[in-house]
Design an enzyme around this catalytic site. Structure first.
Site, short mmCIF file in Angstrom:
data_model
loop_
_atom_site.label_atom_id
_atom_site.label_comp_id
_atom_site.label_asym_id
_atom_site.label_seq_id
_atom_site.Cartn_x
_atom_site.Cartn_y
_atom_site.Cartn_z
N LYS A 53 22.99 -0.53 14.88
CA LYS A 53 23.36 1.07 14.38
C LYS A 53 23.62 0.39 13.05
CE LYS A 53 26.65 3.90 14.48
NZ LYS A 53 28.51 4.58 15.36
N SER A 78 29.23 9.24 16.04
CA SER A 78 27.63 9.11 15.12
C SER A 78 26.31 7.49 15.35
CB SER A 78 28.80 8.14 14.16
OG SER A 78 29.32 6.78 14.42
N SER A 133 31.52 7.86 19.71
CA SER A 133 30.80 7.70 19.73
C SER A 133 29.47 7.02 19.67
CB SER A 133 30.44 7.14 17.87
OG SER A 133 30.92 8.14 17.38
#
Lengths: 488, 95
Positions: free
Chosen positions: A76, A151, A175
């Site tokens: 990420k 996210s 997330s």
């Protein structure tokens, strides 16, 4: 090859059926071919990946290395990676090359994993749909008209589409779990403090937690072996020995007690999602578990408490983005204040600005007690709900989200509707307990995730429970049609 | 709970965000709806409840006051928008 598990790929690498360089090239080719439709990567680090793959091949040839050696994964874009662009999904950091490496990525690198690149995400991890990225929305590989969840949506979409074997994610209010649920992969949010936050760009420090996202619980366990542990560089890291996350993954589930909180099955939950979750629970009963009805009475309060605590911490954490030392600076500032205010207004997107302002307001003089302190008191009530429930049962099960992945743009105009999507995940972060999302079926061709929540530091147990379920079911092995590209 | 445009500009100033009139109007609506959502908390009696700031109830761990890192001035300056003579350059502060 792209659909195989970490264990299977590690075996192929050891048997010399394929080299890490070949495997890495295969994934890089797949990214080039498939990702234009998904937008799941912000940065693809081809050269570095091939260098790391070469080093992994040398290590394997020498008879060294572990199960992650030579396995291509993605991170990420919130984990700082030394020398590789790290944007956190924001214009603010469009040019930021970290001078240091996050502990998580360093540990995975030390375990021999190859980094393919950095995945797209909601800006500063603020969002439930991945529509808040400066680099554009990510698409769900099961239906490109729908969101992948946020996210960590880039990580989830990349793993689901077979563009990386596994990926890292972070979970502040759901997330990891919600995008894992929407994209049909397995994701684990560990106990707060189990995985180091050093080098993770902070959103809400008392809630943020990094964790693994992969196709199966077993693959997540492989990642946890490298990711988990005490870190002196993170002052909130838990100084408690880690478990061997694979040692008991095959243990039988006889005698397991599962709690079903009535608040997770009430109004707002899609009836088909509810039916899917209940049929997963039946599988656990067949595996020897017993089910008990329980209550988490303060669940509804987790939304207002979260939307005070997280923005408050964000308003403080994001004050470092001032255009002085790194990141975006406005053109020709008149004075210092002009530089701060314009750099921040230009660099941050609207969701980030909104949350900074909510936090600033909640912490401002005259409002602190009514908002921030009140939210912290409610946080204790929510934690006590979990502590009480987990005295009665071993784990808690329920849905991850009220619906399957929704259409792109369908909730962007109504922030409160978007925030309500997180009702089943937020309380876990406020309490700090670990939780997983495990693929449990489909509703109208879209994946549904089962949420399994457990006691503090019981990640090994959660992985065991999820793995046993995945031995009986094949939901985690389903692949979206678009993933079957030409280089499969 | 609703706030007016002036409140938004005041909060934006505290948060060091330069908002245009249009921005302020847009944020007035979205901030009001978020603040209405969080208002729900006020109906809960929390008398005698201790606030919880760390889920593990840990206090900040401190390290010994010794140098643990090398000087990396050049590495840290490399990301700065403007530097001079090994320093971060900002608009003039003192006349």
């Amino acid at each position: 090859m792209f659909e195989q598990s970490i264990s299977a790929l590690a075996q192929h690498l050891r048997n010399k059926d394929i080299s890490s360089i070949e495997l890495t090239r295969l994934f890089l080719d797949r990214i080039q071919e498939i990702d234009p439709q998904l937008n799941s990567f912000i940065t693809v680090s081809d050269e570095l990946a091939l260098q790391q793959a070469k080093a992994a091949d040398t290590q394997i040839a020498a008879g060294n290395g572990g199960p992650l050696t030579g396995i291509p994964i993605a991170h990420k874009d919130l984990f700082c990676t030394q020398g590789t662009l790290t944007t956190c999904g924001s214009k603010m950091l469009y040019n930021f090359i970290p001078p240091y490496e996050s502990t998580v990525t360093k540990q995975l690198q030390a375990a021999g994993a190859v980094m393919l690149g950095k995945t797209n995400m909601d800006e500063f991890a603020m969002g439930s749909s991945n529509e808040n990225s400066f680099y554009g929305a990510v698409k769900n590989p099961w239906d490109c008209n729908t969101v992948p969840g946020g996210s960590s949506g880039g990580s989830a979409a990349a793993v689901a589409a077979g563009l990386a074997v596994a990926a890292t994610g972070t979970d502040t209010g759901g997330s990891i779990r919600q995008p894992a649920s929407f994209c049909g992969i397995t994701g684990l949010k560990p106990t707060y403090g189990r995985v180091s936050r050093f080098g993770m760009i902070a959103y809400a420090s008392s809630l943020d937690q990094g964790g693994p996202m992969a196709k199966s619980a077993e693959d997540c366990a492989h990642l946890m072996q490298a990711m988990a542990g005490f870190d002196e560089k993170d002052s909130t890291s838990a100084d408690i020995p880690t478990d061997d996350y694979l040692a008991n993954i095959n243990a039988p589930l006889t005698g397991l007690t599962i709690g079903l909180p009535k608040e997770y099955f009430g109004e707002g939950l899609d009836s088909d999602v509810a039916a899917t979750i209940m049929s997963a629970v039946k599988e656990f009963e067949a595996l020897g578990a017993t089910v008990k009805d329980i209550s988490l009475p303060n669940l509804a309060l987790s939304i207002p408490a979260y939307y005070v605590i997280a923005p408050s911490e964000a308003s403080s954490n994001l004050s470092r983005f001032d255009g002085v030392r790194f990141g975006h600076r406005c053109d020709a500032p008149r004075d210092l204040l002009d530089m701060y205010t314009r750099s921040r207004a230009e660099g941050f997107g609207t969701e980030v600005q909104k949350r900074i302002m909510v936090g600033t307001y909640a912490l401002s003089e005259g409002y602190y007690d009514a908002y921030y302190l009140k939210a912290q008191k409610i946080r204790r009530l929510i934690k006590e709900d979990f502590v009480n429930a987990l005295n009665e049962v071993d784990v808690i099960m329920g849905p991850v989200a009220p619906t399957t992945a929704f259409e792109l743009g369908s909730k962007t105009s109504d922030p409160v509707a978007m925030y309500l999507e997180d009702i089943y995940t937020l309380s876990v972060n406020l309490a700090g307990v670990p939780a997983m999302s495990v693929p449990a079926g489909f509703v109208n061709t879209m994946p549904v995730g089962l949420q399994i929540m457990g006691n503090y530091f019981c990640e090994a147990k959660l992985l065991n429970i999820a793995h046993q379920y995945q031995q009986r079911t094949d939901w985690h092995l389903k692949t979206p049609t678009m993933a079957k590209g030409v280089s499969a | 709970m609703s706030i007016d445009k002036q409140d938004v500009q005041k909060i934006a100033h505290l948060a060091r965000l330069a908002l245009t009139e249009d921005d302020a109007e847009q944020y007035q609506h979205s901030l009001s709806s978020v603040l209405s959502l969080v208002e729900q908390m006020q109906s809960v009696n929390t008398d005698g409840v201790e606030p919880l700031s760390n889920p593990l109830e840990m206090t900040q761990r401190l390290r010994d006051d010794v140098v643990t890192e090398d000087n990396q001035r050049d590495a840290f300056l490399a990301n700065a928008p403007q530097t001079e003579a090994g320093l971060f350059l900002v608009p003039q502060v003192i006349e």
